[in-house]
Design a protein around this motif. Structure first.
Motif, PDB file in Angstrom:
ATOM      1  N   UNK A  75      15.257   6.695  -2.308  1.00 35.99           N
ATOM      2  CA  UNK A  75      13.383   6.614  -2.467  1.00 35.99           C
ATOM      3  C   UNK A  75      12.672   7.816  -1.954  1.00 35.99           C
ATOM      4  N   UNK A  76      10.927   8.018  -2.724  1.00 31.50           N
ATOM      5  CA  UNK A  76      10.350   9.646  -2.105  1.00 31.50           C
ATOM      6  C   UNK A  76       9.019   8.143  -1.547  1.00 31.50           C
ATOM      7  N   UNK A  77       8.426   7.932  -0.408  1.00 33.38           N
ATOM      8  CA  UNK A  77       7.715   7.116   0.022  1.00 33.38           C
ATOM      9  C   UNK A  77       6.442   7.452   0.330  1.00 33.38           C
ATOM     10  N   UNK A  78       5.524   7.608   0.001  1.00 41.59           N
ATOM     11  CA  UNK A  78       3.806   8.034   0.047  1.00 41.59           C
ATOM     12  C   UNK A  78       3.169   6.412   0.608  1.00 41.59           C
ATOM     13  N   UNK A  79       2.252   6.999   2.194  1.00 41.09           N
ATOM     14  CA  UNK A  79       1.963   6.247   2.383  1.00 41.09           C
ATOM     15  C   UNK A  79       2.623   4.603   3.213  1.00 41.09           C
ATOM     16  N   UNK A  80       1.931   3.355   3.157  1.00 37.01           N
ATOM     17  CA  UNK A  80       2.538   2.493   4.202  1.00 37.01           C
ATOM     18  C   UNK A  80       3.244   2.759   5.027  1.00 37.01           C
ATOM     19  N   UNK A  81       2.937   1.754   5.854  1.00 41.32           N
ATOM     20  CA  UNK A  81       3.772   1.750   7.359  1.00 41.32           C
ATOM     21  C   UNK A  81       4.925   1.736   7.326  1.00 41.32           C
ATOM     22  N   UNK A  82       5.170   2.820   7.936  1.00 46.09           N
ATOM     23  CA  UNK A  82       6.922   3.200   8.254  1.00 46.09           C
ATOM     24  C   UNK A  82       8.192   2.140   8.672  1.00 46.09           C
ATOM     25  N   UNK A  83       7.407   1.620   9.695  1.00 43.26           N
ATOM     26  CA  UNK A  83       7.895   0.457  10.350  1.00 43.26           C
ATOM     27  C   UNK A  83       8.190  -0.718   9.595  1.00 43.26           C
ATOM     28  N   UNK A  84       7.048  -1.341   9.127  1.00 39.68           N
ATOM     29  CA  UNK A  84       7.386  -2.221   7.769  1.00 39.68           C
ATOM     30  C   UNK A  84       8.275  -2.262   7.154  1.00 39.68           C
ATOM     31  N   UNK A  85       8.008  -0.958   6.275  1.00 44.15           N
ATOM     32  CA  UNK A  85       8.688  -0.656   5.570  1.00 44.15           C
ATOM     33  C   UNK A  85      10.999  -0.527   6.049  1.00 44.15           C
ATOM     34  N   UNK A  86      10.997  -0.067   6.787  1.00 45.64           N
ATOM     35  CA  UNK A  86      12.126   0.480   7.251  1.00 45.64           C
ATOM     36  C   UNK A  86      12.410  -1.495   7.544  1.00 45.64           C
ATOM     37  N   UNK A  87      11.593  -2.251   7.722  1.00 47.40           N
ATOM     38  CA  UNK A  87      12.105  -3.734   8.724  1.00 47.40           C
ATOM     39  C   UNK A  87      12.426  -4.803   7.046  1.00 47.40           C
ATOM     40  N   UNK A 136       3.315  12.963   5.463  1.00 44.23           N
ATOM     41  CA  UNK A 136       3.575  11.012   5.384  1.00 44.23           C
ATOM     42  C   UNK A 136       4.466  10.431   4.194  1.00 44.23           C
ATOM     43  N   UNK A 137       5.254  11.883   3.876  1.00 44.41           N
ATOM     44  CA  UNK A 137       6.388  11.851   3.094  1.00 44.41           C
ATOM     45  C   UNK A 137       7.266  11.306   3.183  1.00 44.41           C
ATOM     46  N   UNK A 138       7.988  10.262   3.570  1.00 47.04           N
ATOM     47  CA  UNK A 138       9.708  10.135   3.641  1.00 47.04           C
ATOM     48  C   UNK A 138      10.762   9.759   2.206  1.00 47.04           C
ATOM     49  N   UNK A 139      11.717   9.933   2.847  1.00 48.26           N
ATOM     50  CA  UNK A 139      12.790  10.351   1.889  1.00 48.26           C
ATOM     51  C   UNK A 139      13.828   8.894   2.338  1.00 48.26           C
ATOM     52  N   UNK A 140      14.222   8.475   1.663  1.00 49.63           N
ATOM     53  CA  UNK A 140      15.685   7.364   2.357  1.00 49.63           C
ATOM     54  C   UNK A 140      16.931   7.188   1.250  1.00 49.63           C
ATOM     55  N   UNK A 142       0.764  -0.837  -0.116  1.00 51.17           N
ATOM     56  CA  UNK A 142       0.281  -0.196   0.335  1.00 51.17           C
ATOM     57  C   UNK A 142       0.948   1.305  -0.080  1.00 51.17           C
ATOM     58  N   UNK A 143       2.157   0.937  -0.267  1.00 49.69           N
ATOM     59  CA  UNK A 143       2.584   2.234  -0.010  1.00 49.69           C
ATOM     60  C   UNK A 143       3.066   2.965  -1.487  1.00 49.69           C
ATOM     61  N   UNK A 144       3.150   3.709  -2.076  1.00 50.38           N
ATOM     62  CA  UNK A 144       3.887   4.747  -3.066  1.00 50.38           C
ATOM     63  C   UNK A 144       5.584   5.026  -3.145  1.00 50.38           C
ATOM     64  N   UNK A 145       6.333   4.097  -4.128  1.00 55.45           N
ATOM     65  CA  UNK A 145       7.549   4.135  -3.843  1.00 55.45           C
ATOM     66  C   UNK A 145       8.231   4.867  -5.066  1.00 55.45           C
ATOM     67  N   UNK A 146       8.285   6.186  -5.384  1.00 52.35           N
ATOM     68  CA  UNK A 146       9.402   6.005  -6.305  1.00 52.35           C
ATOM     69  C   UNK A 146      11.261   5.830  -5.822  1.00 52.35           C
ATOM     70  N   UNK A 147      11.793   5.735  -6.863  1.00 52.31           N
ATOM     71  CA  UNK A 147      13.150   5.782  -6.809  1.00 52.31           C
ATOM     72  C   UNK A 147      14.100   6.095  -8.547  1.00 52.31           C
TER      73      UNK A 147
END
Length: 231
Positions: A44-56, A75-79, A25-30
């Motif tokens: 990557x730019x991430x919108x939505x989804x569980x932050x903890x699940x993504x980082x795991x 709700x937007x995170x960048x990694x 359910x996350x939208x990930x742009x690379x």
């Protein structure tokens, strides 16, 4: 003639596909950062989804050497991600033509958007001409599963539709390249059927379905609404 294309490459071995599959359910742009040696960094730019699940999922991913969250706004995170593998190491078991993969990096094309999805990459790219696009699409057709969603001249982009199936695209491409649509025709339906290893009637059906899809996406949506004729 410059072209803009939107397409999907179905390949489970592409970088970060397993990560996104864990958070569908996350939208990930690379973005690929090529100024970092032989192995480009991933941003990557991430919108939505569980932050903890993504980082795991990033921590557990076999193709991620390390990652850092470099920013968050709502709700937007960048990694920033350090790949654990080169493209050759990652894709070598699934792609036979690694030399062809390297050649794509020098093509007269620019991929300006990559959306990572649970089953592959959706991309938007700009191509110098039809020949450059044909090289790109042919490579992925022979090494993965490729679906064209949109192909337009740069001057007249249209919103994407459902797209052509792989078989429709291949039939349309071969018919075009062999001169089937020229006047007079340079090739017969039977010759195209032989090349595709199907019947001539199947070629006709694929071409008609492909043409209908392209008309609906690039022409029908822009037709003006005409006033009704008087009774």
């Amino acid at each position: 003639m410059r072209l803009v294309a939107e397409f999907k490459i179905y390949c489970d071995s592409l970088p970060l596909v397993d990560v996104v599959a864990a958070v569908p359910d996350a939208r990930v742009l690379l973005d690929l950062q090529y100024n970092h040696g032989k192995r480009p960094l991933f941003l990557i730019t991430v919108n939505g989804g569980s932050e903890q699940t993504l980082e795991t999922a990033l921590t557990d991913a076999y193709d991620v050497g390390g990652w850092t969250q470099i920013g968050q706004a709502g709700d937007t995170r960048r990694y920033q991600i350090q790949p654990a593998l080169s493209f050759e190491e990652q894709l070598g078991d699934d792609i036979d033509d690694l030399a062809g993969l390297e050649e794509l990096a020098t093509a007269d094309a620019f991929i300006d958007r990559i959306t990572v999805e649970p089953d592959g990459w959706r991309q938007t790219g700009w191509f110098a001409d039809r020949e450059e696009f044909s090289k790109f699409s042919s490579f992925w057709q022979h090494n993965a599963d490729f679906r064209l969603d949109r192909l337009n001249r740069v001057e007249t982009p249209e919103p994407p539709g459902e797209g052509l199936t792989n078989r429709q695209y291949e039939a349309l491409r071969i018919a075009y390249e062999r001169g089937y649509f020229e006047i007079p025709r340079q090739v017969s339906l039977e010759a195209i059927a032989t090349e595709l290893d199907i019947t001539a009637s199947s070629v006709t059906e694929r071409l008609r379905r492909a043409q209908t899809q392209l008309i609906e996406e690039t022409v029908a949506t822009t037709w003006p609404t005409l006033p009704e004729s008087p009774q």
